[in-house]
Design a protein around this motif. Structure first.
Motif, PDB file in Angstrom:
ATOM      1  N   GLN A  84      -3.610  25.780 -51.609  1.00  0.00           N
ATOM      2  CA  GLN A  84      -3.980  25.617 -53.019  1.00  0.00           C
ATOM      3  C   GLN A  84      -3.957  24.152 -53.429  1.00  0.00           C
ATOM      4  O   GLN A  84      -4.859  23.679 -54.120  1.00  0.00           O
ATOM      5  N   GLU A 125     -10.833  36.347 -51.121  1.00  0.00           N
ATOM      6  CA  GLU A 125      -9.678  37.042 -50.572  1.00  0.00           C
ATOM      7  C   GLU A 125      -8.363  36.668 -51.227  1.00  0.00           C
ATOM      8  O   GLU A 125      -7.497  37.492 -51.405  1.00  0.00           O
ATOM      9  N   ASN A 170      -5.221  34.648 -53.540  1.00  0.00           N
ATOM     10  CA  ASN A 170      -4.587  34.925 -54.823  1.00  0.00           C
ATOM     11  C   ASN A 170      -5.209  34.066 -55.916  1.00  0.00           C
ATOM     12  O   ASN A 170      -6.080  33.250 -55.668  1.00  0.00           O
ATOM     13  N   PHE A 198      -4.170  31.627 -57.828  1.00  0.00           N
ATOM     14  CA  PHE A 198      -4.056  30.165 -57.908  1.00  0.00           C
ATOM     15  C   PHE A 198      -5.076  29.514 -57.004  1.00  0.00           C
ATOM     16  O   PHE A 198      -5.710  28.518 -57.359  1.00  0.00           O
TER      17      PHE A 198
END
Lengths: 458, 397
Positions: free
Chosen positions: A59, A94, A96, A98
């Motif tokens: 991220q 796919e 999350n 964030f």
């Protein structure tokens, strides 16, 4: 023992990676570091870190990439060239929320610079994943996806069509109804950027039922949201009469007039743009605007602004007056002419002066009454000086000449015409003299025929 | 005979006398003749003149009558002509009146109605004033548009379809609403500020021994801040914000929805909280039961195409370890032109019989999608409730 040592090595490596990527992300916020980062070859390093096992590193790497690409278009092109986009798009589906936010940020940063980069994003199939992100639960993800779509659709009509074909518009309309203000803003601006290119796209936006929701939200107190909504409505209504009528049917009058009194400059500008786009199509729509008291509100708005914020209001008055003489008379009685002549004299920019000259010409060209109303405010000498001065741009000269000509052809108010006899160039002088002849000739004729009558009886 | 003698003496002279006397009379006779002629001619003249006069009189009478007859005839003609002219003028005047009315009506109805335009412009200017004034935030603001004027306008020209009333009302309402909201927001802000101040200055509260600064003994009654301080709760230290865990498994999804619906605080309830009256269960038990996390069965916890996902994950992990994405090519092209000799099974036209072909007839045109059915192996629930039931049956004592 040795197992622990081995694991320690791995831990150190992971810590180092985390630290590196966080520092890079922080450095990328300051523009002076970015050149150095680019020269150090940060792109390829970030690319590999994008595939890291640890989610936080992924991220943060995506965030750093986004900030770099945001800075200028060379870096964005580098992002595209390093084939980072397919990986981003794949993991966008796919991971999350964030990561989704960060990846959408990267796509938005790349897509905003030029149409070619936006086309590259579309080519790697990002649109479908972005549209899927628009259905996500988290409003932050939705906002990031909507922003990316907005920047893609902004450039030209083909890209907007691609965005629409991916099915983004109904989801954007749903996003507008969400309670978060930021999401509403972005969704409204995305719809505005989609609708601005062509009538078909605007029709698509209207078919998705956006207009009713946008019209309801005009009363929202947030200034930036109002600004985007008004921009969206004006982009929709500018293309054709049917679209403008549909916008009007959503009952925006007289609520839009309250936006003209807002404190924010952009809200005022967009509100007057919206009214202008509606009023310019047909006389019936202009009549509707006049009946709702729009002319007075626009004139007050012109009086309270300066500079480019005035321009849509001035053009709106010109369009309204151009349709018919009754509407021009309505503009005159709402005290529009003094305001326009003030704009003409005090604005420094040429295009605003040209617009004011054009609007005055449209008001004064219908009948002698209208021409008199314009001439009484002493605007004709100002127009003449603008026409004669060498500093005015060509557009301004042409418009002021046309305005003078149109007004003069109907003007019978002699005190205003007299100064023209002294310092007008020949091509204008002939009109002035023609007007004088029109006024004086019947009087002379009557006088001489009375004389002739008296001579015959004696 | 004396006489005779005298006669005969005079006889000589008789003849002379006779002639002389006759001749002497001749001029007298002429004279008298002339006189008689004159008299006669005069008389005849008078006669003729009288006759002519008489004739003149008669002719005058005849002419008079004839001329009067002619004059009367002419007079009749003149009267007729004058009458005709007068009637035509009258008709023209009436026709002009009709035409004037008709033209005025036509222009006003179909082309342009000046009074309507005037009324319209007046109403437009009134609307403008209403709009302009509705934003003036003055206490003595009064939108006093003369209602009689509007009524007059609407009576005469009911077709003016300006929705002045609702426009004005909507604007008034909006302006009032904005004012109210602003006032409310200001009040709330003030209150919040005061509350925050009171919480920060909580230590200035007066105790039993020492009066606080707002509760001076020299005052008649304490300062209002004192009451505020009494009401306020002391500020606690700011806690570091706990970051939410990020993962997408099912339990965490439910956890994050449960934080929205049942807010959980990390702070324990205070010790001396007043006990609720009544035979209630122990609060810890209740909370445990209420916030028990989801225990999904194996079937629900794993996604339905878990096998495929696991395969993909494995593939991705292997890809991470790759140094180079390109496939390694063989070095020599020795085997490039070698022809492949298939086995007997593969080289026949008739492939192995598969069960599918035997038992099902396929019609590709009727397929709704081109993908084949997926093989799903769901998990079974034999041991899903192991150890989770209330009963102690089957447990090792």
């Amino acid at each position: 023992m040795s197992q622990r040592q081995v694991l320690q090595v791995f831990e150190q490596y992971q810590k180092a990676r985390t630290q590196f990527v966080q520092m890079v992300a922080e450095l990328a916020t300051r523009p002076q570091n970015i050149e150095t980062l680019q020269n150090a070859g940060v792109m390829s390093l970030l690319r590999t870190l994008l595939l890291d096992v640890v989610p936080t590193i992924q991220q943060t790497a995506a965030l750093a990439l986004g900030r770099l690409a945001n800075y200028n278009d060379d870096l964005a092109e580098a992002v595209v060239k390093c084939d980072i986009l397919p990986q981003l798009v794949y993991s966008l589906a796919e991971q999350n929320r964030f990561y989704k936010k960060a990846a959408a940020f990267v796509l938005r940063a790349v897509g905003k610079h030029s149409p070619q980069l936006a086309q590259a994003i579309v080519d790697c199939g990002a649109l479908d994943t972005l549209v899927i992100c628009l259905e996500d639960f988290d409003p932050g993800v939705k906002e990031a996806a909507a922003w990316a779509l907005r920047y893609i659709a902004r450039h030209n009509a083909e890209l907007s069509q691609a965005v629409v074909d991916a099915g983004a518009v109904p989801l954007l309309v749903l996003c507008i109804q969400e309670p978060e203000i930021a999401l509403k803003r972005i969704a409204a601006s995305a719809l505005s950027d989609i609708a601005k290119h062509s009538p078909e796209l605007a029709q698509t936006v209207v078919d998705a039922g956006a207009v009713a929701h946008l019209a309801q939200m005009i009363l929202n107190p947030d200034a930036k949201l109002k600004h985007q909504i008004l921009s969206a409505l004006s982009q929709v209504s500018k293309h054709s009469v049917d679209l403008a009528e549909m916008v009007v049917e959503a009952e925006i009058f007289p609520v839009v007039l309250t936006c003209l009194k807002d404190k924010d400059e952009y809200v005022k500008k967009n509100a007057s743009t919206l009214i202008r786009e509606i009023a310019k199509h047909t006389p019936e729509l202009s009549q509707l605007v006049v009946n709702a008291g729009g002319v007075a509100a626009v004139i007050d708005c012109i009086g309270s602004c300066k500079g480019n914020t005035r321009l849509p209001g001035i053009m709106m008055l010109g369009y309204v007056a151009a349709h018919s003489e009754n509407l021009a008379m309505a503009v005159i009685i709402s005290k529009g002419v003094p305001q326009l002549s003030v704009c003409l004299s005090e604005e420094p920019e040429d295009h605003i002066k040209a617009a004011a000259a054009w609007a005055l010409g449209q008001i004064g060209r219908h009948t002698p009454e209208h021409a008199r109303a314009v001439a009484v405010t002493n605007t004709l000498p100002v127009l003449l000086s603008l026409y004669m001065s060498t500093e005015s741009s060509e557009d301004l000269q042409v418009k002021s000449k046309k305005a003078i000509k149109n007004i003069l052809q109907k003007c019978t108010y002699l005190p205003a015409l007299e100064p023209f006899l002294y310092d007008a160039p020949p091509n204008i002088l002939k009109h002035v003299v023609g007007q004088f002849s029109k006024v004086l000739f019947p009087w002379i004729f009557r006088y001489t025929s009375a004389e002739g009558g008296q001579l015959s009886t004696t | 005979m004396a006489t005779l003698a005298r006669l005969q003496a005079r006889s000589s002279t008789v003849g002379n006398q006779y002639y002389f006397r006759n001749s002497v009379v001749d001029p007298f006779r002429k004279k008298e003749n002339d006189a008689a002629v004159k008299i006669q001619s005069w008389f005849r003249g008078c006669q003729v003149r009288a006759y002519i006069r008489h004739l003149n009189r008669i002719v005058t009478i005849i002419q008079k009558w004839w001329r009067s007859f002619l004059g009367r005839k002419q007079y009749q003609l003149t009267v007729q002509v004058a009458y005709y002219t007068m009637m035509m003028n009258l008709y023209n005047a009436m026709a002009v009146r009709i035409q004037r009315r008709w033209r005025g009506y036509r222009v006003r109805k179909y082309l342009f109605n000046y009074y309507y335009l005037k009324e319209y412009l007046k109403v437009v200017s009134e609307t403008n004033d209403a709009i302009r004034n509705s934003f003036v935030r003055q206490k003595e603001r009064k939108l006093a548009i003369p209602n009689c004027l509007l009524a007059h306008c609407f009576n005469h020209y009911p077709t003016i379809s300006i929705d002045l009333w609702s426009a004005r009302k909507a604007l008034e309402e909006f302006a009032e609403m904005k004012e109210r909201e602003e006032k409310k927001a200001n009040l709330e802000r003030e209150e919040k500020k005061r509350d925050y101040q009171a919480r920060k200055m909580h230590y200035l509260l007066s105790t039993k021994q020492i009066p606080g600064i707002y509760n001076s003994p020299f005052r008649k009654e304490p300062d209002p801040w004192e009451l505020q301080l009494q009401k306020a709760k002391p500020l606690t230290h700011r806690r570091p914000k706990v970051k939410q865990k990020d993962s997408t498994s099912l339990t965490d999804w439910l956890a994050c929805t449960s934080t929205r619906s049942f807010p959980r605080s990390e702070i324990l309830p205070p010790i001396n909280r007043k006990q609720c009256q009544g035979p209630f269960r122990d609060i810890t038990e209740v909370l445990e039961q209420r916030y028990r996390p989801l225990e999904p069965t194996l079937r629900v916890a794993e996604p339905i195409d878990e096998l495929k996902l696991a395969r993909e994950e494995l593939r991705r992990e292997e890809w991470l370890q790759n140094v180079n994405d390109n496939m390694f090519l063989p070095f020599s092209s020795y085997h490039k032109n070698e022809k492949y000799i298939p086995s007997m099974h593969l080289s026949s036209k008739y492939g192995p019989v598969s069960c599918k072909e035997q038992f099902r007839s396929e019609n590709p045109k009727k397929w709704i999608c081109d993908k084949d059915f997926q093989t799903i192996l769901p998990s079974f629930e034999l041991f899903s409730k192991y150890g989770k039931l209330y009963s102690k049956a089957g447990q090792i004592v």
